[in-house]
Motif scaffolding. Structure first.
Motif, PDB file in Angstrom:
ATOM      1  N   TYR A  84     -13.841  90.228 131.494  1.00 18.31           N
ATOM      2  CA  TYR A  84     -12.456  89.812 131.734  1.00 18.31           C
ATOM      3  C   TYR A  84     -11.675  90.961 132.381  1.00 18.31           C
ATOM      4  CZ  TYR A  84      -8.044  87.373 130.808  1.00 18.31           C
ATOM      5  OH  TYR A  84      -6.836  86.736 130.947  1.00 18.31           O
ATOM      6  N   TYR A  85     -11.840  92.144 131.838  1.00 14.74           N
ATOM      7  CA  TYR A  85     -11.139  93.323 132.359  1.00 14.74           C
ATOM      8  C   TYR A  85     -11.500  93.572 133.820  1.00 14.74           C
ATOM      9  CZ  TYR A  85     -10.212  98.321 133.103  1.00 14.74           C
ATOM     10  OH  TYR A  85      -9.803  99.533 133.615  1.00 14.74           O
ATOM     11  N   HIS A  86     -12.762  93.531 134.147  1.00 14.67           N
ATOM     12  CA  HIS A  86     -13.186  93.833 135.525  1.00 14.67           C
ATOM     13  C   HIS A  86     -12.723  92.759 136.505  1.00 14.67           C
ATOM     14  CE1 HIS A  86     -15.514  97.522 135.071  1.00 14.67           C
ATOM     15  NE2 HIS A  86     -15.881  97.061 133.898  1.00 14.67           N
ATOM     16  N   SER A  87     -12.597  91.507 136.056  1.00 19.18           N
ATOM     17  CA  SER A  87     -12.051  90.482 136.956  1.00 19.18           C
ATOM     18  C   SER A  87     -10.587  90.779 137.263  1.00 19.18           C
ATOM     19  CB  SER A  87     -12.198  89.087 136.325  1.00 19.18           C
ATOM     20  OG  SER A  87     -11.273  88.872 135.278  1.00 19.18           O
ATOM     21  N   CYS A  88      -9.869  91.307 136.280  1.00 22.12           N
ATOM     22  CA  CYS A  88      -8.474  91.695 136.481  1.00 22.12           C
ATOM     23  C   CYS A  88      -8.363  92.901 137.413  1.00 22.12           C
ATOM     24  CB  CYS A  88      -7.839  92.008 135.121  1.00 22.12           C
ATOM     25  SG  CYS A  88      -6.123  92.564 135.191  1.00 22.12           S
ATOM     26  N   MET A  89      -9.344  93.768 137.365  1.00 26.04           N
ATOM     27  CA  MET A  89      -9.324  94.983 138.179  1.00 26.04           C
ATOM     28  C   MET A  89      -9.716  94.742 139.628  1.00 26.04           C
ATOM     29  SD  MET A  89      -8.241  97.659 136.632  1.00 26.04           S
ATOM     30  CE  MET A  89      -8.850  98.874 137.814  1.00 26.04           C
ATOM     31  N   ASP A  90     -10.308  93.617 139.941  1.00 28.89           N
ATOM     32  CA  ASP A  90     -10.778  93.347 141.308  1.00 28.89           C
ATOM     33  C   ASP A  90      -9.616  92.876 142.174  1.00 28.89           C
ATOM     34  OD1 ASP A  90     -12.085  92.753 143.631  1.00 28.89           O
ATOM     35  OD2 ASP A  90     -13.671  91.557 142.685  1.00 28.89           O
ATOM     36  N   GLN A  91      -8.813  93.817 142.615  1.00 31.60           N
ATOM     37  CA  GLN A  91      -7.624  93.467 143.378  1.00 31.60           C
ATOM     38  C   GLN A  91      -7.937  92.908 144.748  1.00 31.60           C
ATOM     39  OE1 GLN A  91      -5.420  97.344 142.334  1.00 31.60           O
ATOM     40  NE2 GLN A  91      -3.773  95.826 142.381  1.00 31.60           N
ATOM     41  N   ALA A 142      -5.777  88.355 125.864  1.00 33.35           N
ATOM     42  CA  ALA A 142      -6.697  87.218 125.965  1.00 33.35           C
ATOM     43  C   ALA A 142      -7.749  87.224 124.870  1.00 33.35           C
ATOM     44  CB  ALA A 142      -7.375  87.233 127.337  1.00 33.35           C
ATOM     45  N   LEU A 143      -8.250  88.399 124.530  1.00 34.95           N
ATOM     46  CA  LEU A 143      -9.366  88.535 123.590  1.00 34.95           C
ATOM     47  C   LEU A 143      -9.026  89.566 122.514  1.00 34.95           C
ATOM     48  CD1 LEU A 143     -12.023  88.640 126.423  1.00 34.95           C
ATOM     49  CD2 LEU A 143     -11.823  86.779 124.760  1.00 34.95           C
ATOM     50  N   THR A 157     -14.665  84.128 132.218  1.00 39.62           N
ATOM     51  CA  THR A 157     -14.702  85.525 132.701  1.00 39.62           C
ATOM     52  C   THR A 157     -15.379  85.592 134.066  1.00 39.62           C
ATOM     53  OG1 THR A 157     -16.761  85.940 131.492  1.00 39.62           O
ATOM     54  CG2 THR A 157     -14.700  86.500 130.366  1.00 39.62           C
ATOM     55  N   ASP A 158     -15.064  84.654 134.940  1.00 41.57           N
ATOM     56  CA  ASP A 158     -15.633  84.642 136.289  1.00 41.57           C
ATOM     57  C   ASP A 158     -15.192  85.901 137.034  1.00 41.57           C
ATOM     58  OD1 ASP A 158     -16.060  84.176 139.092  1.00 41.57           O
ATOM     59  OD2 ASP A 158     -16.202  82.031 138.666  1.00 41.57           O
ATOM     60  N   PRO A 159     -16.127  86.701 137.537  1.00 38.23           N
ATOM     61  CA  PRO A 159     -15.755  87.981 138.164  1.00 38.23           C
ATOM     62  C   PRO A 159     -14.879  87.840 139.406  1.00 38.23           C
ATOM     63  CG  PRO A 159     -18.066  87.475 138.555  1.00 38.23           C
ATOM     64  CD  PRO A 159     -17.583  86.494 137.529  1.00 38.23           C
ATOM     65  N   GLU A 160     -14.878  86.680 140.045  1.00 43.82           N
ATOM     66  CA  GLU A 160     -14.122  86.496 141.292  1.00 43.82           C
ATOM     67  C   GLU A 160     -12.893  85.618 141.119  1.00 43.82           C
ATOM     68  OE1 GLU A 160     -16.813  85.081 144.230  1.00 43.82           O
ATOM     69  OE2 GLU A 160     -17.975  86.937 144.298  1.00 43.82           O
ATOM     70  N   LYS A 161     -12.636  85.158 139.898  1.00 40.63           N
ATOM     71  CA  LYS A 161     -11.521  84.238 139.675  1.00 40.63           C
ATOM     72  C   LYS A 161     -10.678  84.689 138.484  1.00 40.63           C
ATOM     73  CE  LYS A 161     -13.625  80.159 141.797  1.00 40.63           C
ATOM     74  NZ  LYS A 161     -14.003  78.732 141.616  1.00 40.63           N
ATOM     75  N   PHE A 219      -7.459  84.674 138.072  1.00 39.79           N
ATOM     76  CA  PHE A 219      -6.345  83.792 137.694  1.00 39.79           C
ATOM     77  C   PHE A 219      -6.843  82.669 136.798  1.00 39.79           C
ATOM     78  CE2 PHE A 219      -3.269  80.375 138.162  1.00 39.79           C
ATOM     79  CZ  PHE A 219      -2.068  81.057 138.026  1.00 39.79           C
ATOM     80  N   GLU A 220      -7.985  82.101 137.122  1.00 34.45           N
ATOM     81  CA  GLU A 220      -8.543  81.042 136.284  1.00 34.45           C
ATOM     82  C   GLU A 220      -8.936  81.573 134.908  1.00 34.45           C
ATOM     83  OE1 GLU A 220      -8.771  79.517 140.410  1.00 34.45           O
ATOM     84  OE2 GLU A 220      -9.061  81.442 139.435  1.00 34.45           O
ATOM     85  N   ASN A 221      -9.441  82.815 134.862  1.00 28.94           N
ATOM     86  CA  ASN A 221      -9.738  83.442 133.574  1.00 28.94           C
ATOM     87  C   ASN A 221      -8.464  83.566 132.734  1.00 28.94           C
ATOM     88  OD1 ASN A 221     -12.290  83.733 134.666  1.00 28.94           O
ATOM     89  ND2 ASN A 221     -12.066  85.923 135.087  1.00 28.94           N
ATOM     90  N   HIS A 222      -7.413  84.026 133.405  1.00 31.01           N
ATOM     91  CA  HIS A 222      -6.106  84.158 132.738  1.00 31.01           C
ATOM     92  C   HIS A 222      -5.629  82.809 132.211  1.00 31.01           C
ATOM     93  CE1 HIS A 222      -1.757  84.468 132.338  1.00 31.01           C
ATOM     94  NE2 HIS A 222      -1.590  83.710 133.402  1.00 31.01           N
ATOM     95  N   MET A 223      -5.743  81.777 133.021  1.00 33.84           N
ATOM     96  CA  MET A 223      -5.266  80.462 132.588  1.00 33.84           C
ATOM     97  C   MET A 223      -6.118  79.897 131.454  1.00 33.84           C
ATOM     98  SD  MET A 223      -2.504  79.997 134.092  1.00 33.84           S
ATOM     99  CE  MET A 223      -2.313  78.537 133.094  1.00 33.84           C
ATOM    100  N   SER A 224      -7.405  80.201 131.458  1.00 29.50           N
ATOM    101  CA  SER A 224      -8.245  79.719 130.347  1.00 29.50           C
ATOM    102  C   SER A 224      -7.805  80.370 129.041  1.00 29.50           C
ATOM    103  CB  SER A 224      -9.727  80.006 130.627  1.00 29.50           C
ATOM    104  OG  SER A 224     -10.040  81.390 130.514  1.00 29.50           O
ATOM    105  N   ALA A 225      -7.354  81.638 129.108  1.00 24.03           N
ATOM    106  CA  ALA A 225      -6.858  82.320 127.913  1.00 24.03           C
ATOM    107  C   ALA A 225      -5.528  81.725 127.459  1.00 24.03           C
ATOM    108  CB  ALA A 225      -6.707  83.816 128.189  1.00 24.03           C
ATOM    109  N   VAL A 226      -4.676  81.385 128.425  1.00 25.41           N
ATOM    110  CA  VAL A 226      -3.393  80.759 128.094  1.00 25.41           C
ATOM    111  C   VAL A 226      -3.625  79.423 127.398  1.00 25.41           C
ATOM    112  CG1 VAL A 226      -1.321  79.689 129.074  1.00 25.41           C
ATOM    113  CG2 VAL A 226      -2.096  81.907 129.929  1.00 25.41           C
TER     114      VAL A 226
END
Length: 663
Positions: free
Chosen positions: A72-79, A333-334, A416-420, A422-429
């Motif tokens: 999750y963290y690394h997906s957030c870091m992939d700007q 999220a976690l 925790t899709d490495p390329e998505k 926003f979708e990871n964020h929304m799944s946590a919401v």
């Protein structure tokens, strides 16, 4: 011992008069050396330790890409991936919600209300977005083992109603900043500049909401905000809005027979407001709520728009590092995954046992102190003793964080899709919303924690009659097991006493030993208690901060609960220290030619926990709506009420001053 004294002495300004400004005496050296980082609105002992804890977590998350939290963290870091998608993820989210409410020049029809009710449920369940009211599931204040649906006022973009009421939106700098934020957000998301009146319409609508809201002082009274009624009674307050349809969609058909309405009058007036509000305004408002809730999770340009508004409110000069942002989002999220990481790599079990003993000593000090209180009758004292004995303490972390099966199954729907990202964020919401909605019809989980283990804070929960101290705060400058007792009692001990005292402040005193909202005081004793607390209201209202080339007073009514807890915790912890086996408050300790008694170490440790600096905008924001007094007032207010402090620092010349004593 030298390490402890060196650390304390380095924060002091010994040229200041301890008797007239103890905060400056204890923290003046710290303030002269510390600068507020560009990415912070304030800087404090709490903030420094919190950053240290997050640094620990950051290293653990960055060190590997394996594991749910790391992913999750690394997906957030992939700007690069995030920037490449622009605002499309938000537009896709809006499309997926399949909202049916449409703009229009006229006011809402019966069909429009039905559509609105369904859309409001979709917005909350699918995007975590609430409109002009908030619904949630939590403990029934008068039956604390059962959950109930709660309804309350909400819908403002700013912290609270005072930002809107009696303000000119064309000249007020905060409302002007909000207008720019709304305009820029719609321009970015929609790809074109909106009509100039769109932002004005949203602000006007929020101002109308603000004017019908209960004020922040009244909201502190749990008896005023407990209004249990049939859901049909709440629906009758808004006769045109199909509340039963909304609740049915929100809770998947589960029956909602009773609702605890914290602000009934708000719903009465909201009904009238909605009847005269154009459909386009309602549509734009809900679009704004959706966009603003998730704007900062999009590309860099969208984040910059969101952050610019934060700058206007807090005075912060630049955004935090991306790493720090993503640590916070991963923890949100976690939370149990991050708690496990932190505890396993940072916390000592010996600290937990030490803290348990300190809490027990402070509890004993509270019970012993009851005998000295002359304003409380015997029967109420016995009930207070019983409540204190039944306060449950939770220390360091919940056991479930070490249950691998729980961590795997409980959070399995979080992506925790490495390329998505926003979708990871929304799944946590959506996970968080579902977790809360699923509480309906179930008993209250008494083992649930309200903070992660790395949090530098603590709390008292009146509905559970419990005090909670996460592992994150059981460190320097609050606590160090091999430091002098006086240091630990002045630091974490006062925090422990503070949280225990919350069970007997102007709010906590209205809950009994089982966590139920109930009158268990004699009326005459409650009246004397309120007379005692009015002294604190007046005392703290005299403290001022500099703002806008003038002065702004602390709100003694808003901060009353925290001020009661500060003064009570301070007093209890000193007594617990004094009564602890082997303690000698008059013991002399020396460092580099400077001599301190153990008693003085206690007071210095207490004060230095609160060393802090804030930007003017941030301090103004705190005084506007935070129930905590500014740091200097927390220190100087508490010591002004202590005869023991005057003895410790030879302040006899002030011995005749008026003091406020409650606990």
């Amino acid at each position: 011992m030298n390490e402890m004294l060196n650390g304390m002495y380095s924060k002091m300004n010994t040229s200041a008069d301890a008797c007239t400004n103890f905060y400056e005496y204890a923290c003046g050296g710290w303030e002269s050396k510390e600068e507020i980082p560009d990415d912070r609105s304030s800087w404090s002992s709490f903030g420094i330790l919190s950053k240290s804890n997050k640094d620990v977590i950051e290293k653990l998350l960055a060190s590997s890409k394996e594991g749910k939290a790391n992913e999750y963290y690394h997906s957030c870091m992939d700007q690069n991936a995030i920037n490449g998608r622009g605002v499309q993820p938000l537009l896709s989210l809006r499309d997926s919600l399949n909202l049916k409410f449409k703009p229009g020049s006229g006011c809402m029809t019966s069909d429009d209300y039905n559509t609105l009710a369904v859309d409001l449920a979709k917005l909350y369940k699918g995007a975590g977005v609430e409109g002009f009211f908030c619904f949630g599931v939590g403990a029934d204040a008068k039956n604390s083992s059962s959950n109930i649906v709660g309804a309350s006022q909400c819908g403002l973009s700013l912290d609270e109603r005072d930002y809107y009421v009696d303000k000119d939106p064309h000249t007020d700098k905060t409302l002007l900043a909000l207008r720019e934020y709304i305009h820029s957000t719609f321009t970015k998301v929609e790809g074109k500049e909106p009509d100039a009146t769109l932002a004005d319409g949203i602000i006007d609508f929020e101002t109308s909401l603000a004017t019908i809201m209960m004020d922040k002082i009244s909201l502190r009274d749990p008896q005023k905000t407990y209004n249990k009624m049939d859901s049909s009674q709440l629906e009758a307050k808004m006769p045109k809005f199909p509340l039963s349809l909304f609740l049915n969609k929100l809770y998947d058909g589960k029956p909602v027979n009773k609702v605890d309405v914290s602000t009934p009058e708000y719903f009465d007036k909201l009904s009238t407001l909605l009847e005269k509000t154009p459909k386009t305004t309602v549509y734009n408002f809900l679009s704004w709520k959706l966009f603003s809730a998730h704007m900062s999770h999009l590309d860099a340009a969208s984040f910059a728009i969101s952050f610019k508004f934060s700058q206007a409110l807090s005075g912060v000069e630049k955004a935090p590092r991306r790493e720090e942002i993503c640590v916070g989002r991963t923890e949100g999220a976690l939370p149990d995954h991050i708690s496990r990481m932190f505890v396993d790599h940072k916390f000592s079990e010996g600290s937990k046992k030490f803290a348990e003993k300190m809490i027990e000593n402070i509890r004993k000090a509270f019970i012993k102190n009851l005998d000295t209180i002359t304003w409380m009758d015997k029967e109420t004292k016995l009930a207070a003793k019983n409540k204190a004995l039944k306060i449950k303490d939770k220390i360091a972390y919940p056991a479930k964080i070490h249950d691998d099966n729980f961590l795997t199954t409980h959070y399995q729907t979080i992506e925790t899709d490495p390329e998505k990202y926003f979708e990871n964020h929304m799944s946590a919401v959506k996970f968080s919303v579902k977790e809360e909605c699923d509480k309906l019809g179930k008993p209250v989980d008494k083992e649930e924690w309200g903070m992660t283990s790395s949090t530098v804070n603590a709390y008292y929960d009146p509905s559970k009659n419990e005090i909670v101290f996460p592992a994150g705060i059981l460190q320097l400058p609050f606590f160090q097991s091999d430091y002098h007792k006086a240091f630990n009692y002045g630091g974490i001990g006062v925090v422990m006493g503070h949280e225990l005292t919350h069970g007997f402040d102007d709010q906590g005193a209205k809950y009994d030993e089982t966590g139920n909202l109930k009158s268990w005081w004699k009326n005459s004793t409650m009246q004397r208690f309120e007379e005692k607390t009015s002294c604190l209201v007046n005392q703290y209202s005299e403290f001022t901060i500099a703002y806008n080339k003038g002065q702004e007073h602390v709100n003694g009514k808003l901060t009353l609960g925290e001020n009661i807890a500060d003064n009570g915790g301070f007093h209890l912890s000193y007594n617990a220290y004094k009564n602890d086996e082997g303690s000698n408050p008059d013991e002399k300790l020396s460092y580099s030619g400077q001599g301190f008694t153990a008693k003085q170490i206690f007071f210095l440790s207490f004060a230095q926990v609160w060393c802090a600096k804030s930007r003017e905008a941030a301090l103004h924001r705190q005084v506007m709506g935070d129930p905590h007094s500014p740091a200097f007032a927390r220190v100087n207010g508490a010591v002004a009420n202590s005869e023991i402090f005057d003895e410790a620092f030879d302040c006899q010349r002030q011995s005749n001053r008026k003091r406020c004593h409650v606990w």
